[in-house]
Design a protein around this motif. Structure first.
Motif, PDB file in Angstrom:
ATOM      1  N   ASP A  99       0.737  -1.203  -0.245  1.00  0.00           N
ATOM      2  CA  ASP A  99       0.131  -0.053  -0.163  1.00  0.00           C
ATOM      3  C   ASP A  99       1.005   1.116   0.163  1.00  0.00           C
ATOM      4  O   ASP A  99       0.682   2.465   0.112  1.00  0.00           O
ATOM      5  CB  ASP A  99      -0.822   0.395   1.251  1.00  0.00           C
ATOM      6  CG  ASP A  99      -0.213  -0.336   2.502  1.00  0.00           C
ATOM      7  OD1 ASP A  99       1.010  -0.600   2.851  1.00  0.00           O
ATOM      8  OD2 ASP A  99      -1.399   0.269   3.375  1.00  0.00           O
ATOM      9  N   SER A 100       2.260   1.599   0.082  1.00  0.00           N
ATOM     10  CA  SER A 100       2.931   2.633  -0.204  1.00  0.00           C
ATOM     11  C   SER A 100       2.528   2.987  -1.528  1.00  0.00           C
ATOM     12  O   SER A 100       1.987   2.892  -2.753  1.00  0.00           O
ATOM     13  CB  SER A 100       4.410   2.181  -0.007  1.00  0.00           C
ATOM     14  OG  SER A 100       4.845   1.366   0.762  1.00  0.00           O
ATOM     15  N   ARG A 101       2.592   4.325  -1.009  1.00  0.00           N
ATOM     16  CA  ARG A 101       2.618   5.845  -2.321  1.00  0.00           C
ATOM     17  C   ARG A 101       3.946   6.383  -2.243  1.00  0.00           C
ATOM     18  O   ARG A 101       4.411   6.455  -1.595  1.00  0.00           O
ATOM     19  CB  ARG A 101       1.459   6.394  -1.819  1.00  0.00           C
ATOM     20  CG  ARG A 101       0.110   6.019  -1.382  1.00  0.00           C
ATOM     21  CD  ARG A 101      -0.542   6.747  -0.336  1.00  0.00           C
ATOM     22  NE  ARG A 101      -1.408   7.878  -1.522  1.00  0.00           N
ATOM     23  CZ  ARG A 101      -2.174   7.910  -1.839  1.00  0.00           C
ATOM     24  NH1 ARG A 101      -3.155   6.886  -2.117  1.00  0.00           N
ATOM     25  NH2 ARG A 101      -3.047   8.658  -2.699  1.00  0.00           N
ATOM     26  N   VAL A 102       3.956   6.548  -3.564  1.00  0.00           N
ATOM     27  CA  VAL A 102       5.424   6.280  -3.926  1.00  0.00           C
ATOM     28  C   VAL A 102       5.110   8.240  -5.205  1.00  0.00           C
ATOM     29  O   VAL A 102       4.638   8.215  -5.996  1.00  0.00           O
ATOM     30  CB  VAL A 102       6.298   5.878  -4.931  1.00  0.00           C
ATOM     31  CG1 VAL A 102       7.331   6.481  -5.230  1.00  0.00           C
ATOM     32  CG2 VAL A 102       6.241   5.373  -3.679  1.00  0.00           C
ATOM     33  N   VAL A 103       6.304   9.410  -4.754  1.00  0.00           N
ATOM     34  CA  VAL A 103       6.225  10.262  -5.390  1.00  0.00           C
ATOM     35  C   VAL A 103       7.331  10.452  -5.690  1.00  0.00           C
ATOM     36  O   VAL A 103       7.728  10.447  -5.461  1.00  0.00           O
ATOM     37  CB  VAL A 103       4.888  11.357  -5.323  1.00  0.00           C
ATOM     38  CG1 VAL A 103       5.452  12.265  -6.278  1.00  0.00           C
ATOM     39  CG2 VAL A 103       3.868  11.484  -5.177  1.00  0.00           C
ATOM     40  N   TYR A 104       7.413   9.974  -7.456  1.00  0.00           N
ATOM     41  CA  TYR A 104       9.123  10.237  -8.189  1.00  0.00           C
ATOM     42  C   TYR A 104       8.660  11.710  -8.890  1.00  0.00           C
ATOM     43  O   TYR A 104       7.718  12.757  -9.357  1.00  0.00           O
ATOM     44  CB  TYR A 104       9.303   9.170  -9.212  1.00  0.00           C
ATOM     45  CG  TYR A 104       9.637   8.179  -8.704  1.00  0.00           C
ATOM     46  CD1 TYR A 104      10.473   7.475  -8.444  1.00  0.00           C
ATOM     47  CD2 TYR A 104       8.754   7.293  -8.995  1.00  0.00           C
ATOM     48  CE1 TYR A 104      10.819   6.678  -7.972  1.00  0.00           C
ATOM     49  CE2 TYR A 104       8.692   6.024  -9.170  1.00  0.00           C
ATOM     50  CZ  TYR A 104      10.107   5.355  -8.307  1.00  0.00           C
ATOM     51  OH  TYR A 104      10.263   4.317  -8.121  1.00  0.00           O
ATOM     52  N   CYS A 105      10.501  12.918  -8.816  1.00  0.00           N
ATOM     53  CA  CYS A 105       9.938  13.625  -9.114  1.00  0.00           C
ATOM     54  C   CYS A 105      11.575  13.778  -9.913  1.00  0.00           C
ATOM     55  O   CYS A 105      12.832  13.942  -9.640  1.00  0.00           O
ATOM     56  CB  CYS A 105      10.213  15.102  -8.097  1.00  0.00           C
ATOM     57  SG  CYS A 105       9.981  16.863  -8.457  1.00  0.00           S
ATOM     58  N   ASP A 106      11.709  15.013 -11.268  1.00  0.00           N
ATOM     59  CA  ASP A 106      12.715  15.285 -11.624  1.00  0.00           C
ATOM     60  C   ASP A 106      12.391  16.319 -12.478  1.00  0.00           C
ATOM     61  O   ASP A 106      11.346  16.795 -13.128  1.00  0.00           O
ATOM     62  CB  ASP A 106      13.406  13.435 -12.546  1.00  0.00           C
ATOM     63  CG  ASP A 106      15.059  13.818 -12.458  1.00  0.00           C
ATOM     64  OD1 ASP A 106      14.900  14.821 -13.825  1.00  0.00           O
ATOM     65  OD2 ASP A 106      15.925  13.653 -11.747  1.00  0.00           O
TER      66      ASP A 106
END
Length: 270
Positions: A99-106
């Motif tokens: 259930d992990s929530r992950v936001v990637y940003c670049d």
């Protein structure tokens, strides 16, 4: 997942090297351009361990994410994620906690071009990509806040990123701004290159990158530790990157051939 692409997204600039694409080249990827390879080869001429350093940073990301997920963190904000390379942060986290929530940003458009195809989430979790620059922390936080609950703990990952942001560009202030709205129990995860072990080679690398339009702000152990002021460092504290909880992962071939010139640490916001 759906990447958050702003209107009028910038075109890929192949006239000068970009750290994310150079990193991809070091890792043996194919999502880079001749200008990135050319600069990468210049870095290799100065220190042939550069590809090992890149793999060591990836391994640190794997170990720190595993440690955080095993210790109850369910939200991750990875700024400066680079071109996706499996296993990526969401795969490590969601393997332990689906259930992990992950936001990637670049900020590199080539990362955006690959995000939708490669950053797949588990059904119970969320994986999103945000096109934004660490130098615009308000945009990072605004986008992340649409996906993550900033009133609950978040692991802020800045792996192999801040050595491309100078003090003049407000590196410490950027970290403070990103941490400020995060809930108690959040974590700062960082690695950072240093000139402490190879000052001459580091100075030459800094000048070559500067000539190509890339900032390299190598910091000492003391200056790196300043990023964690006010945070509770997770044991073993600030360490040479391979020495941070090595039991949580596999050793990287070549990492024992001399000191890897970089530090890593994880700190908790109380």
């Amino acid at each position: 997942m759906t990447g958050q692409e702003p209107a009028g997204a910038p075109e890929i600039d192949t006239s000068k090297p970009h750290p994310a694409r150079m990193y991809d080249w070091y890792l043996g990827g194919k999502d880079n351009y001749p200008v990135d390879e050319a600069m990468g080869r210049q870095m290799l001429a100065l220190d042939p361990r550069v590809p090992v350093m890149a793999r060591v940073n990836r391994a640190f990301m794997h170990r720190s994410t595993r440690w955080l997920a095993e210790n109850g963190v369910r939200q991750f904000l990875d700024v400066g994620t680079g071109i996706p390379t499996e296993p990526n942060l969401h795969q490590i986290a969601q393997r332990i906690a689906p259930d992990s929530r992950v936001v990637y940003c670049d900020n590199d458009p080539i990362v955006l071009a690959h995000a939708a195809a490669l950053l797949r989430s588990t059904p119970d979790g969320v994986t999103e990509y945000l096109q934004a620059d660490v130098r615009d922390p308000d945009a990072v936080l605004e986008g992340a806040g649409k996906i993550l609950d900033l009133d609950r703990p978040v692991a802020l990952s800045l792996v192999a990123l801040l050595h491309f942001v100078s003090d003049e560009d407000g590196a410490h202030e950027l970290v403070d701004r990103l941490l400020a709205p995060l809930a108690p129990g959040s974590y700062l995860v960082m690695t950072h290159a240093t000139a402490d072990f190879s000052p001459q080679e580091s100075a030459a690398a800094t000048e070559k990158l500067k000539a190509a339009g890339v900032t390299l702000a190598l910091r000492s152990r003391e200056r790196f530790t300043r990023f964690f002021d006010g945070l509770e460092l997770v044991e073993p504290g600030v360490a040479v990157v391979p020495d941070w909880h090595p039991e949580l992962g596999d050793p990287v071939p070549g990492q024992d051939d001399g000191v890897i010139p970089g530090y890593g640490a994880v700190g908790r916001k109380n």
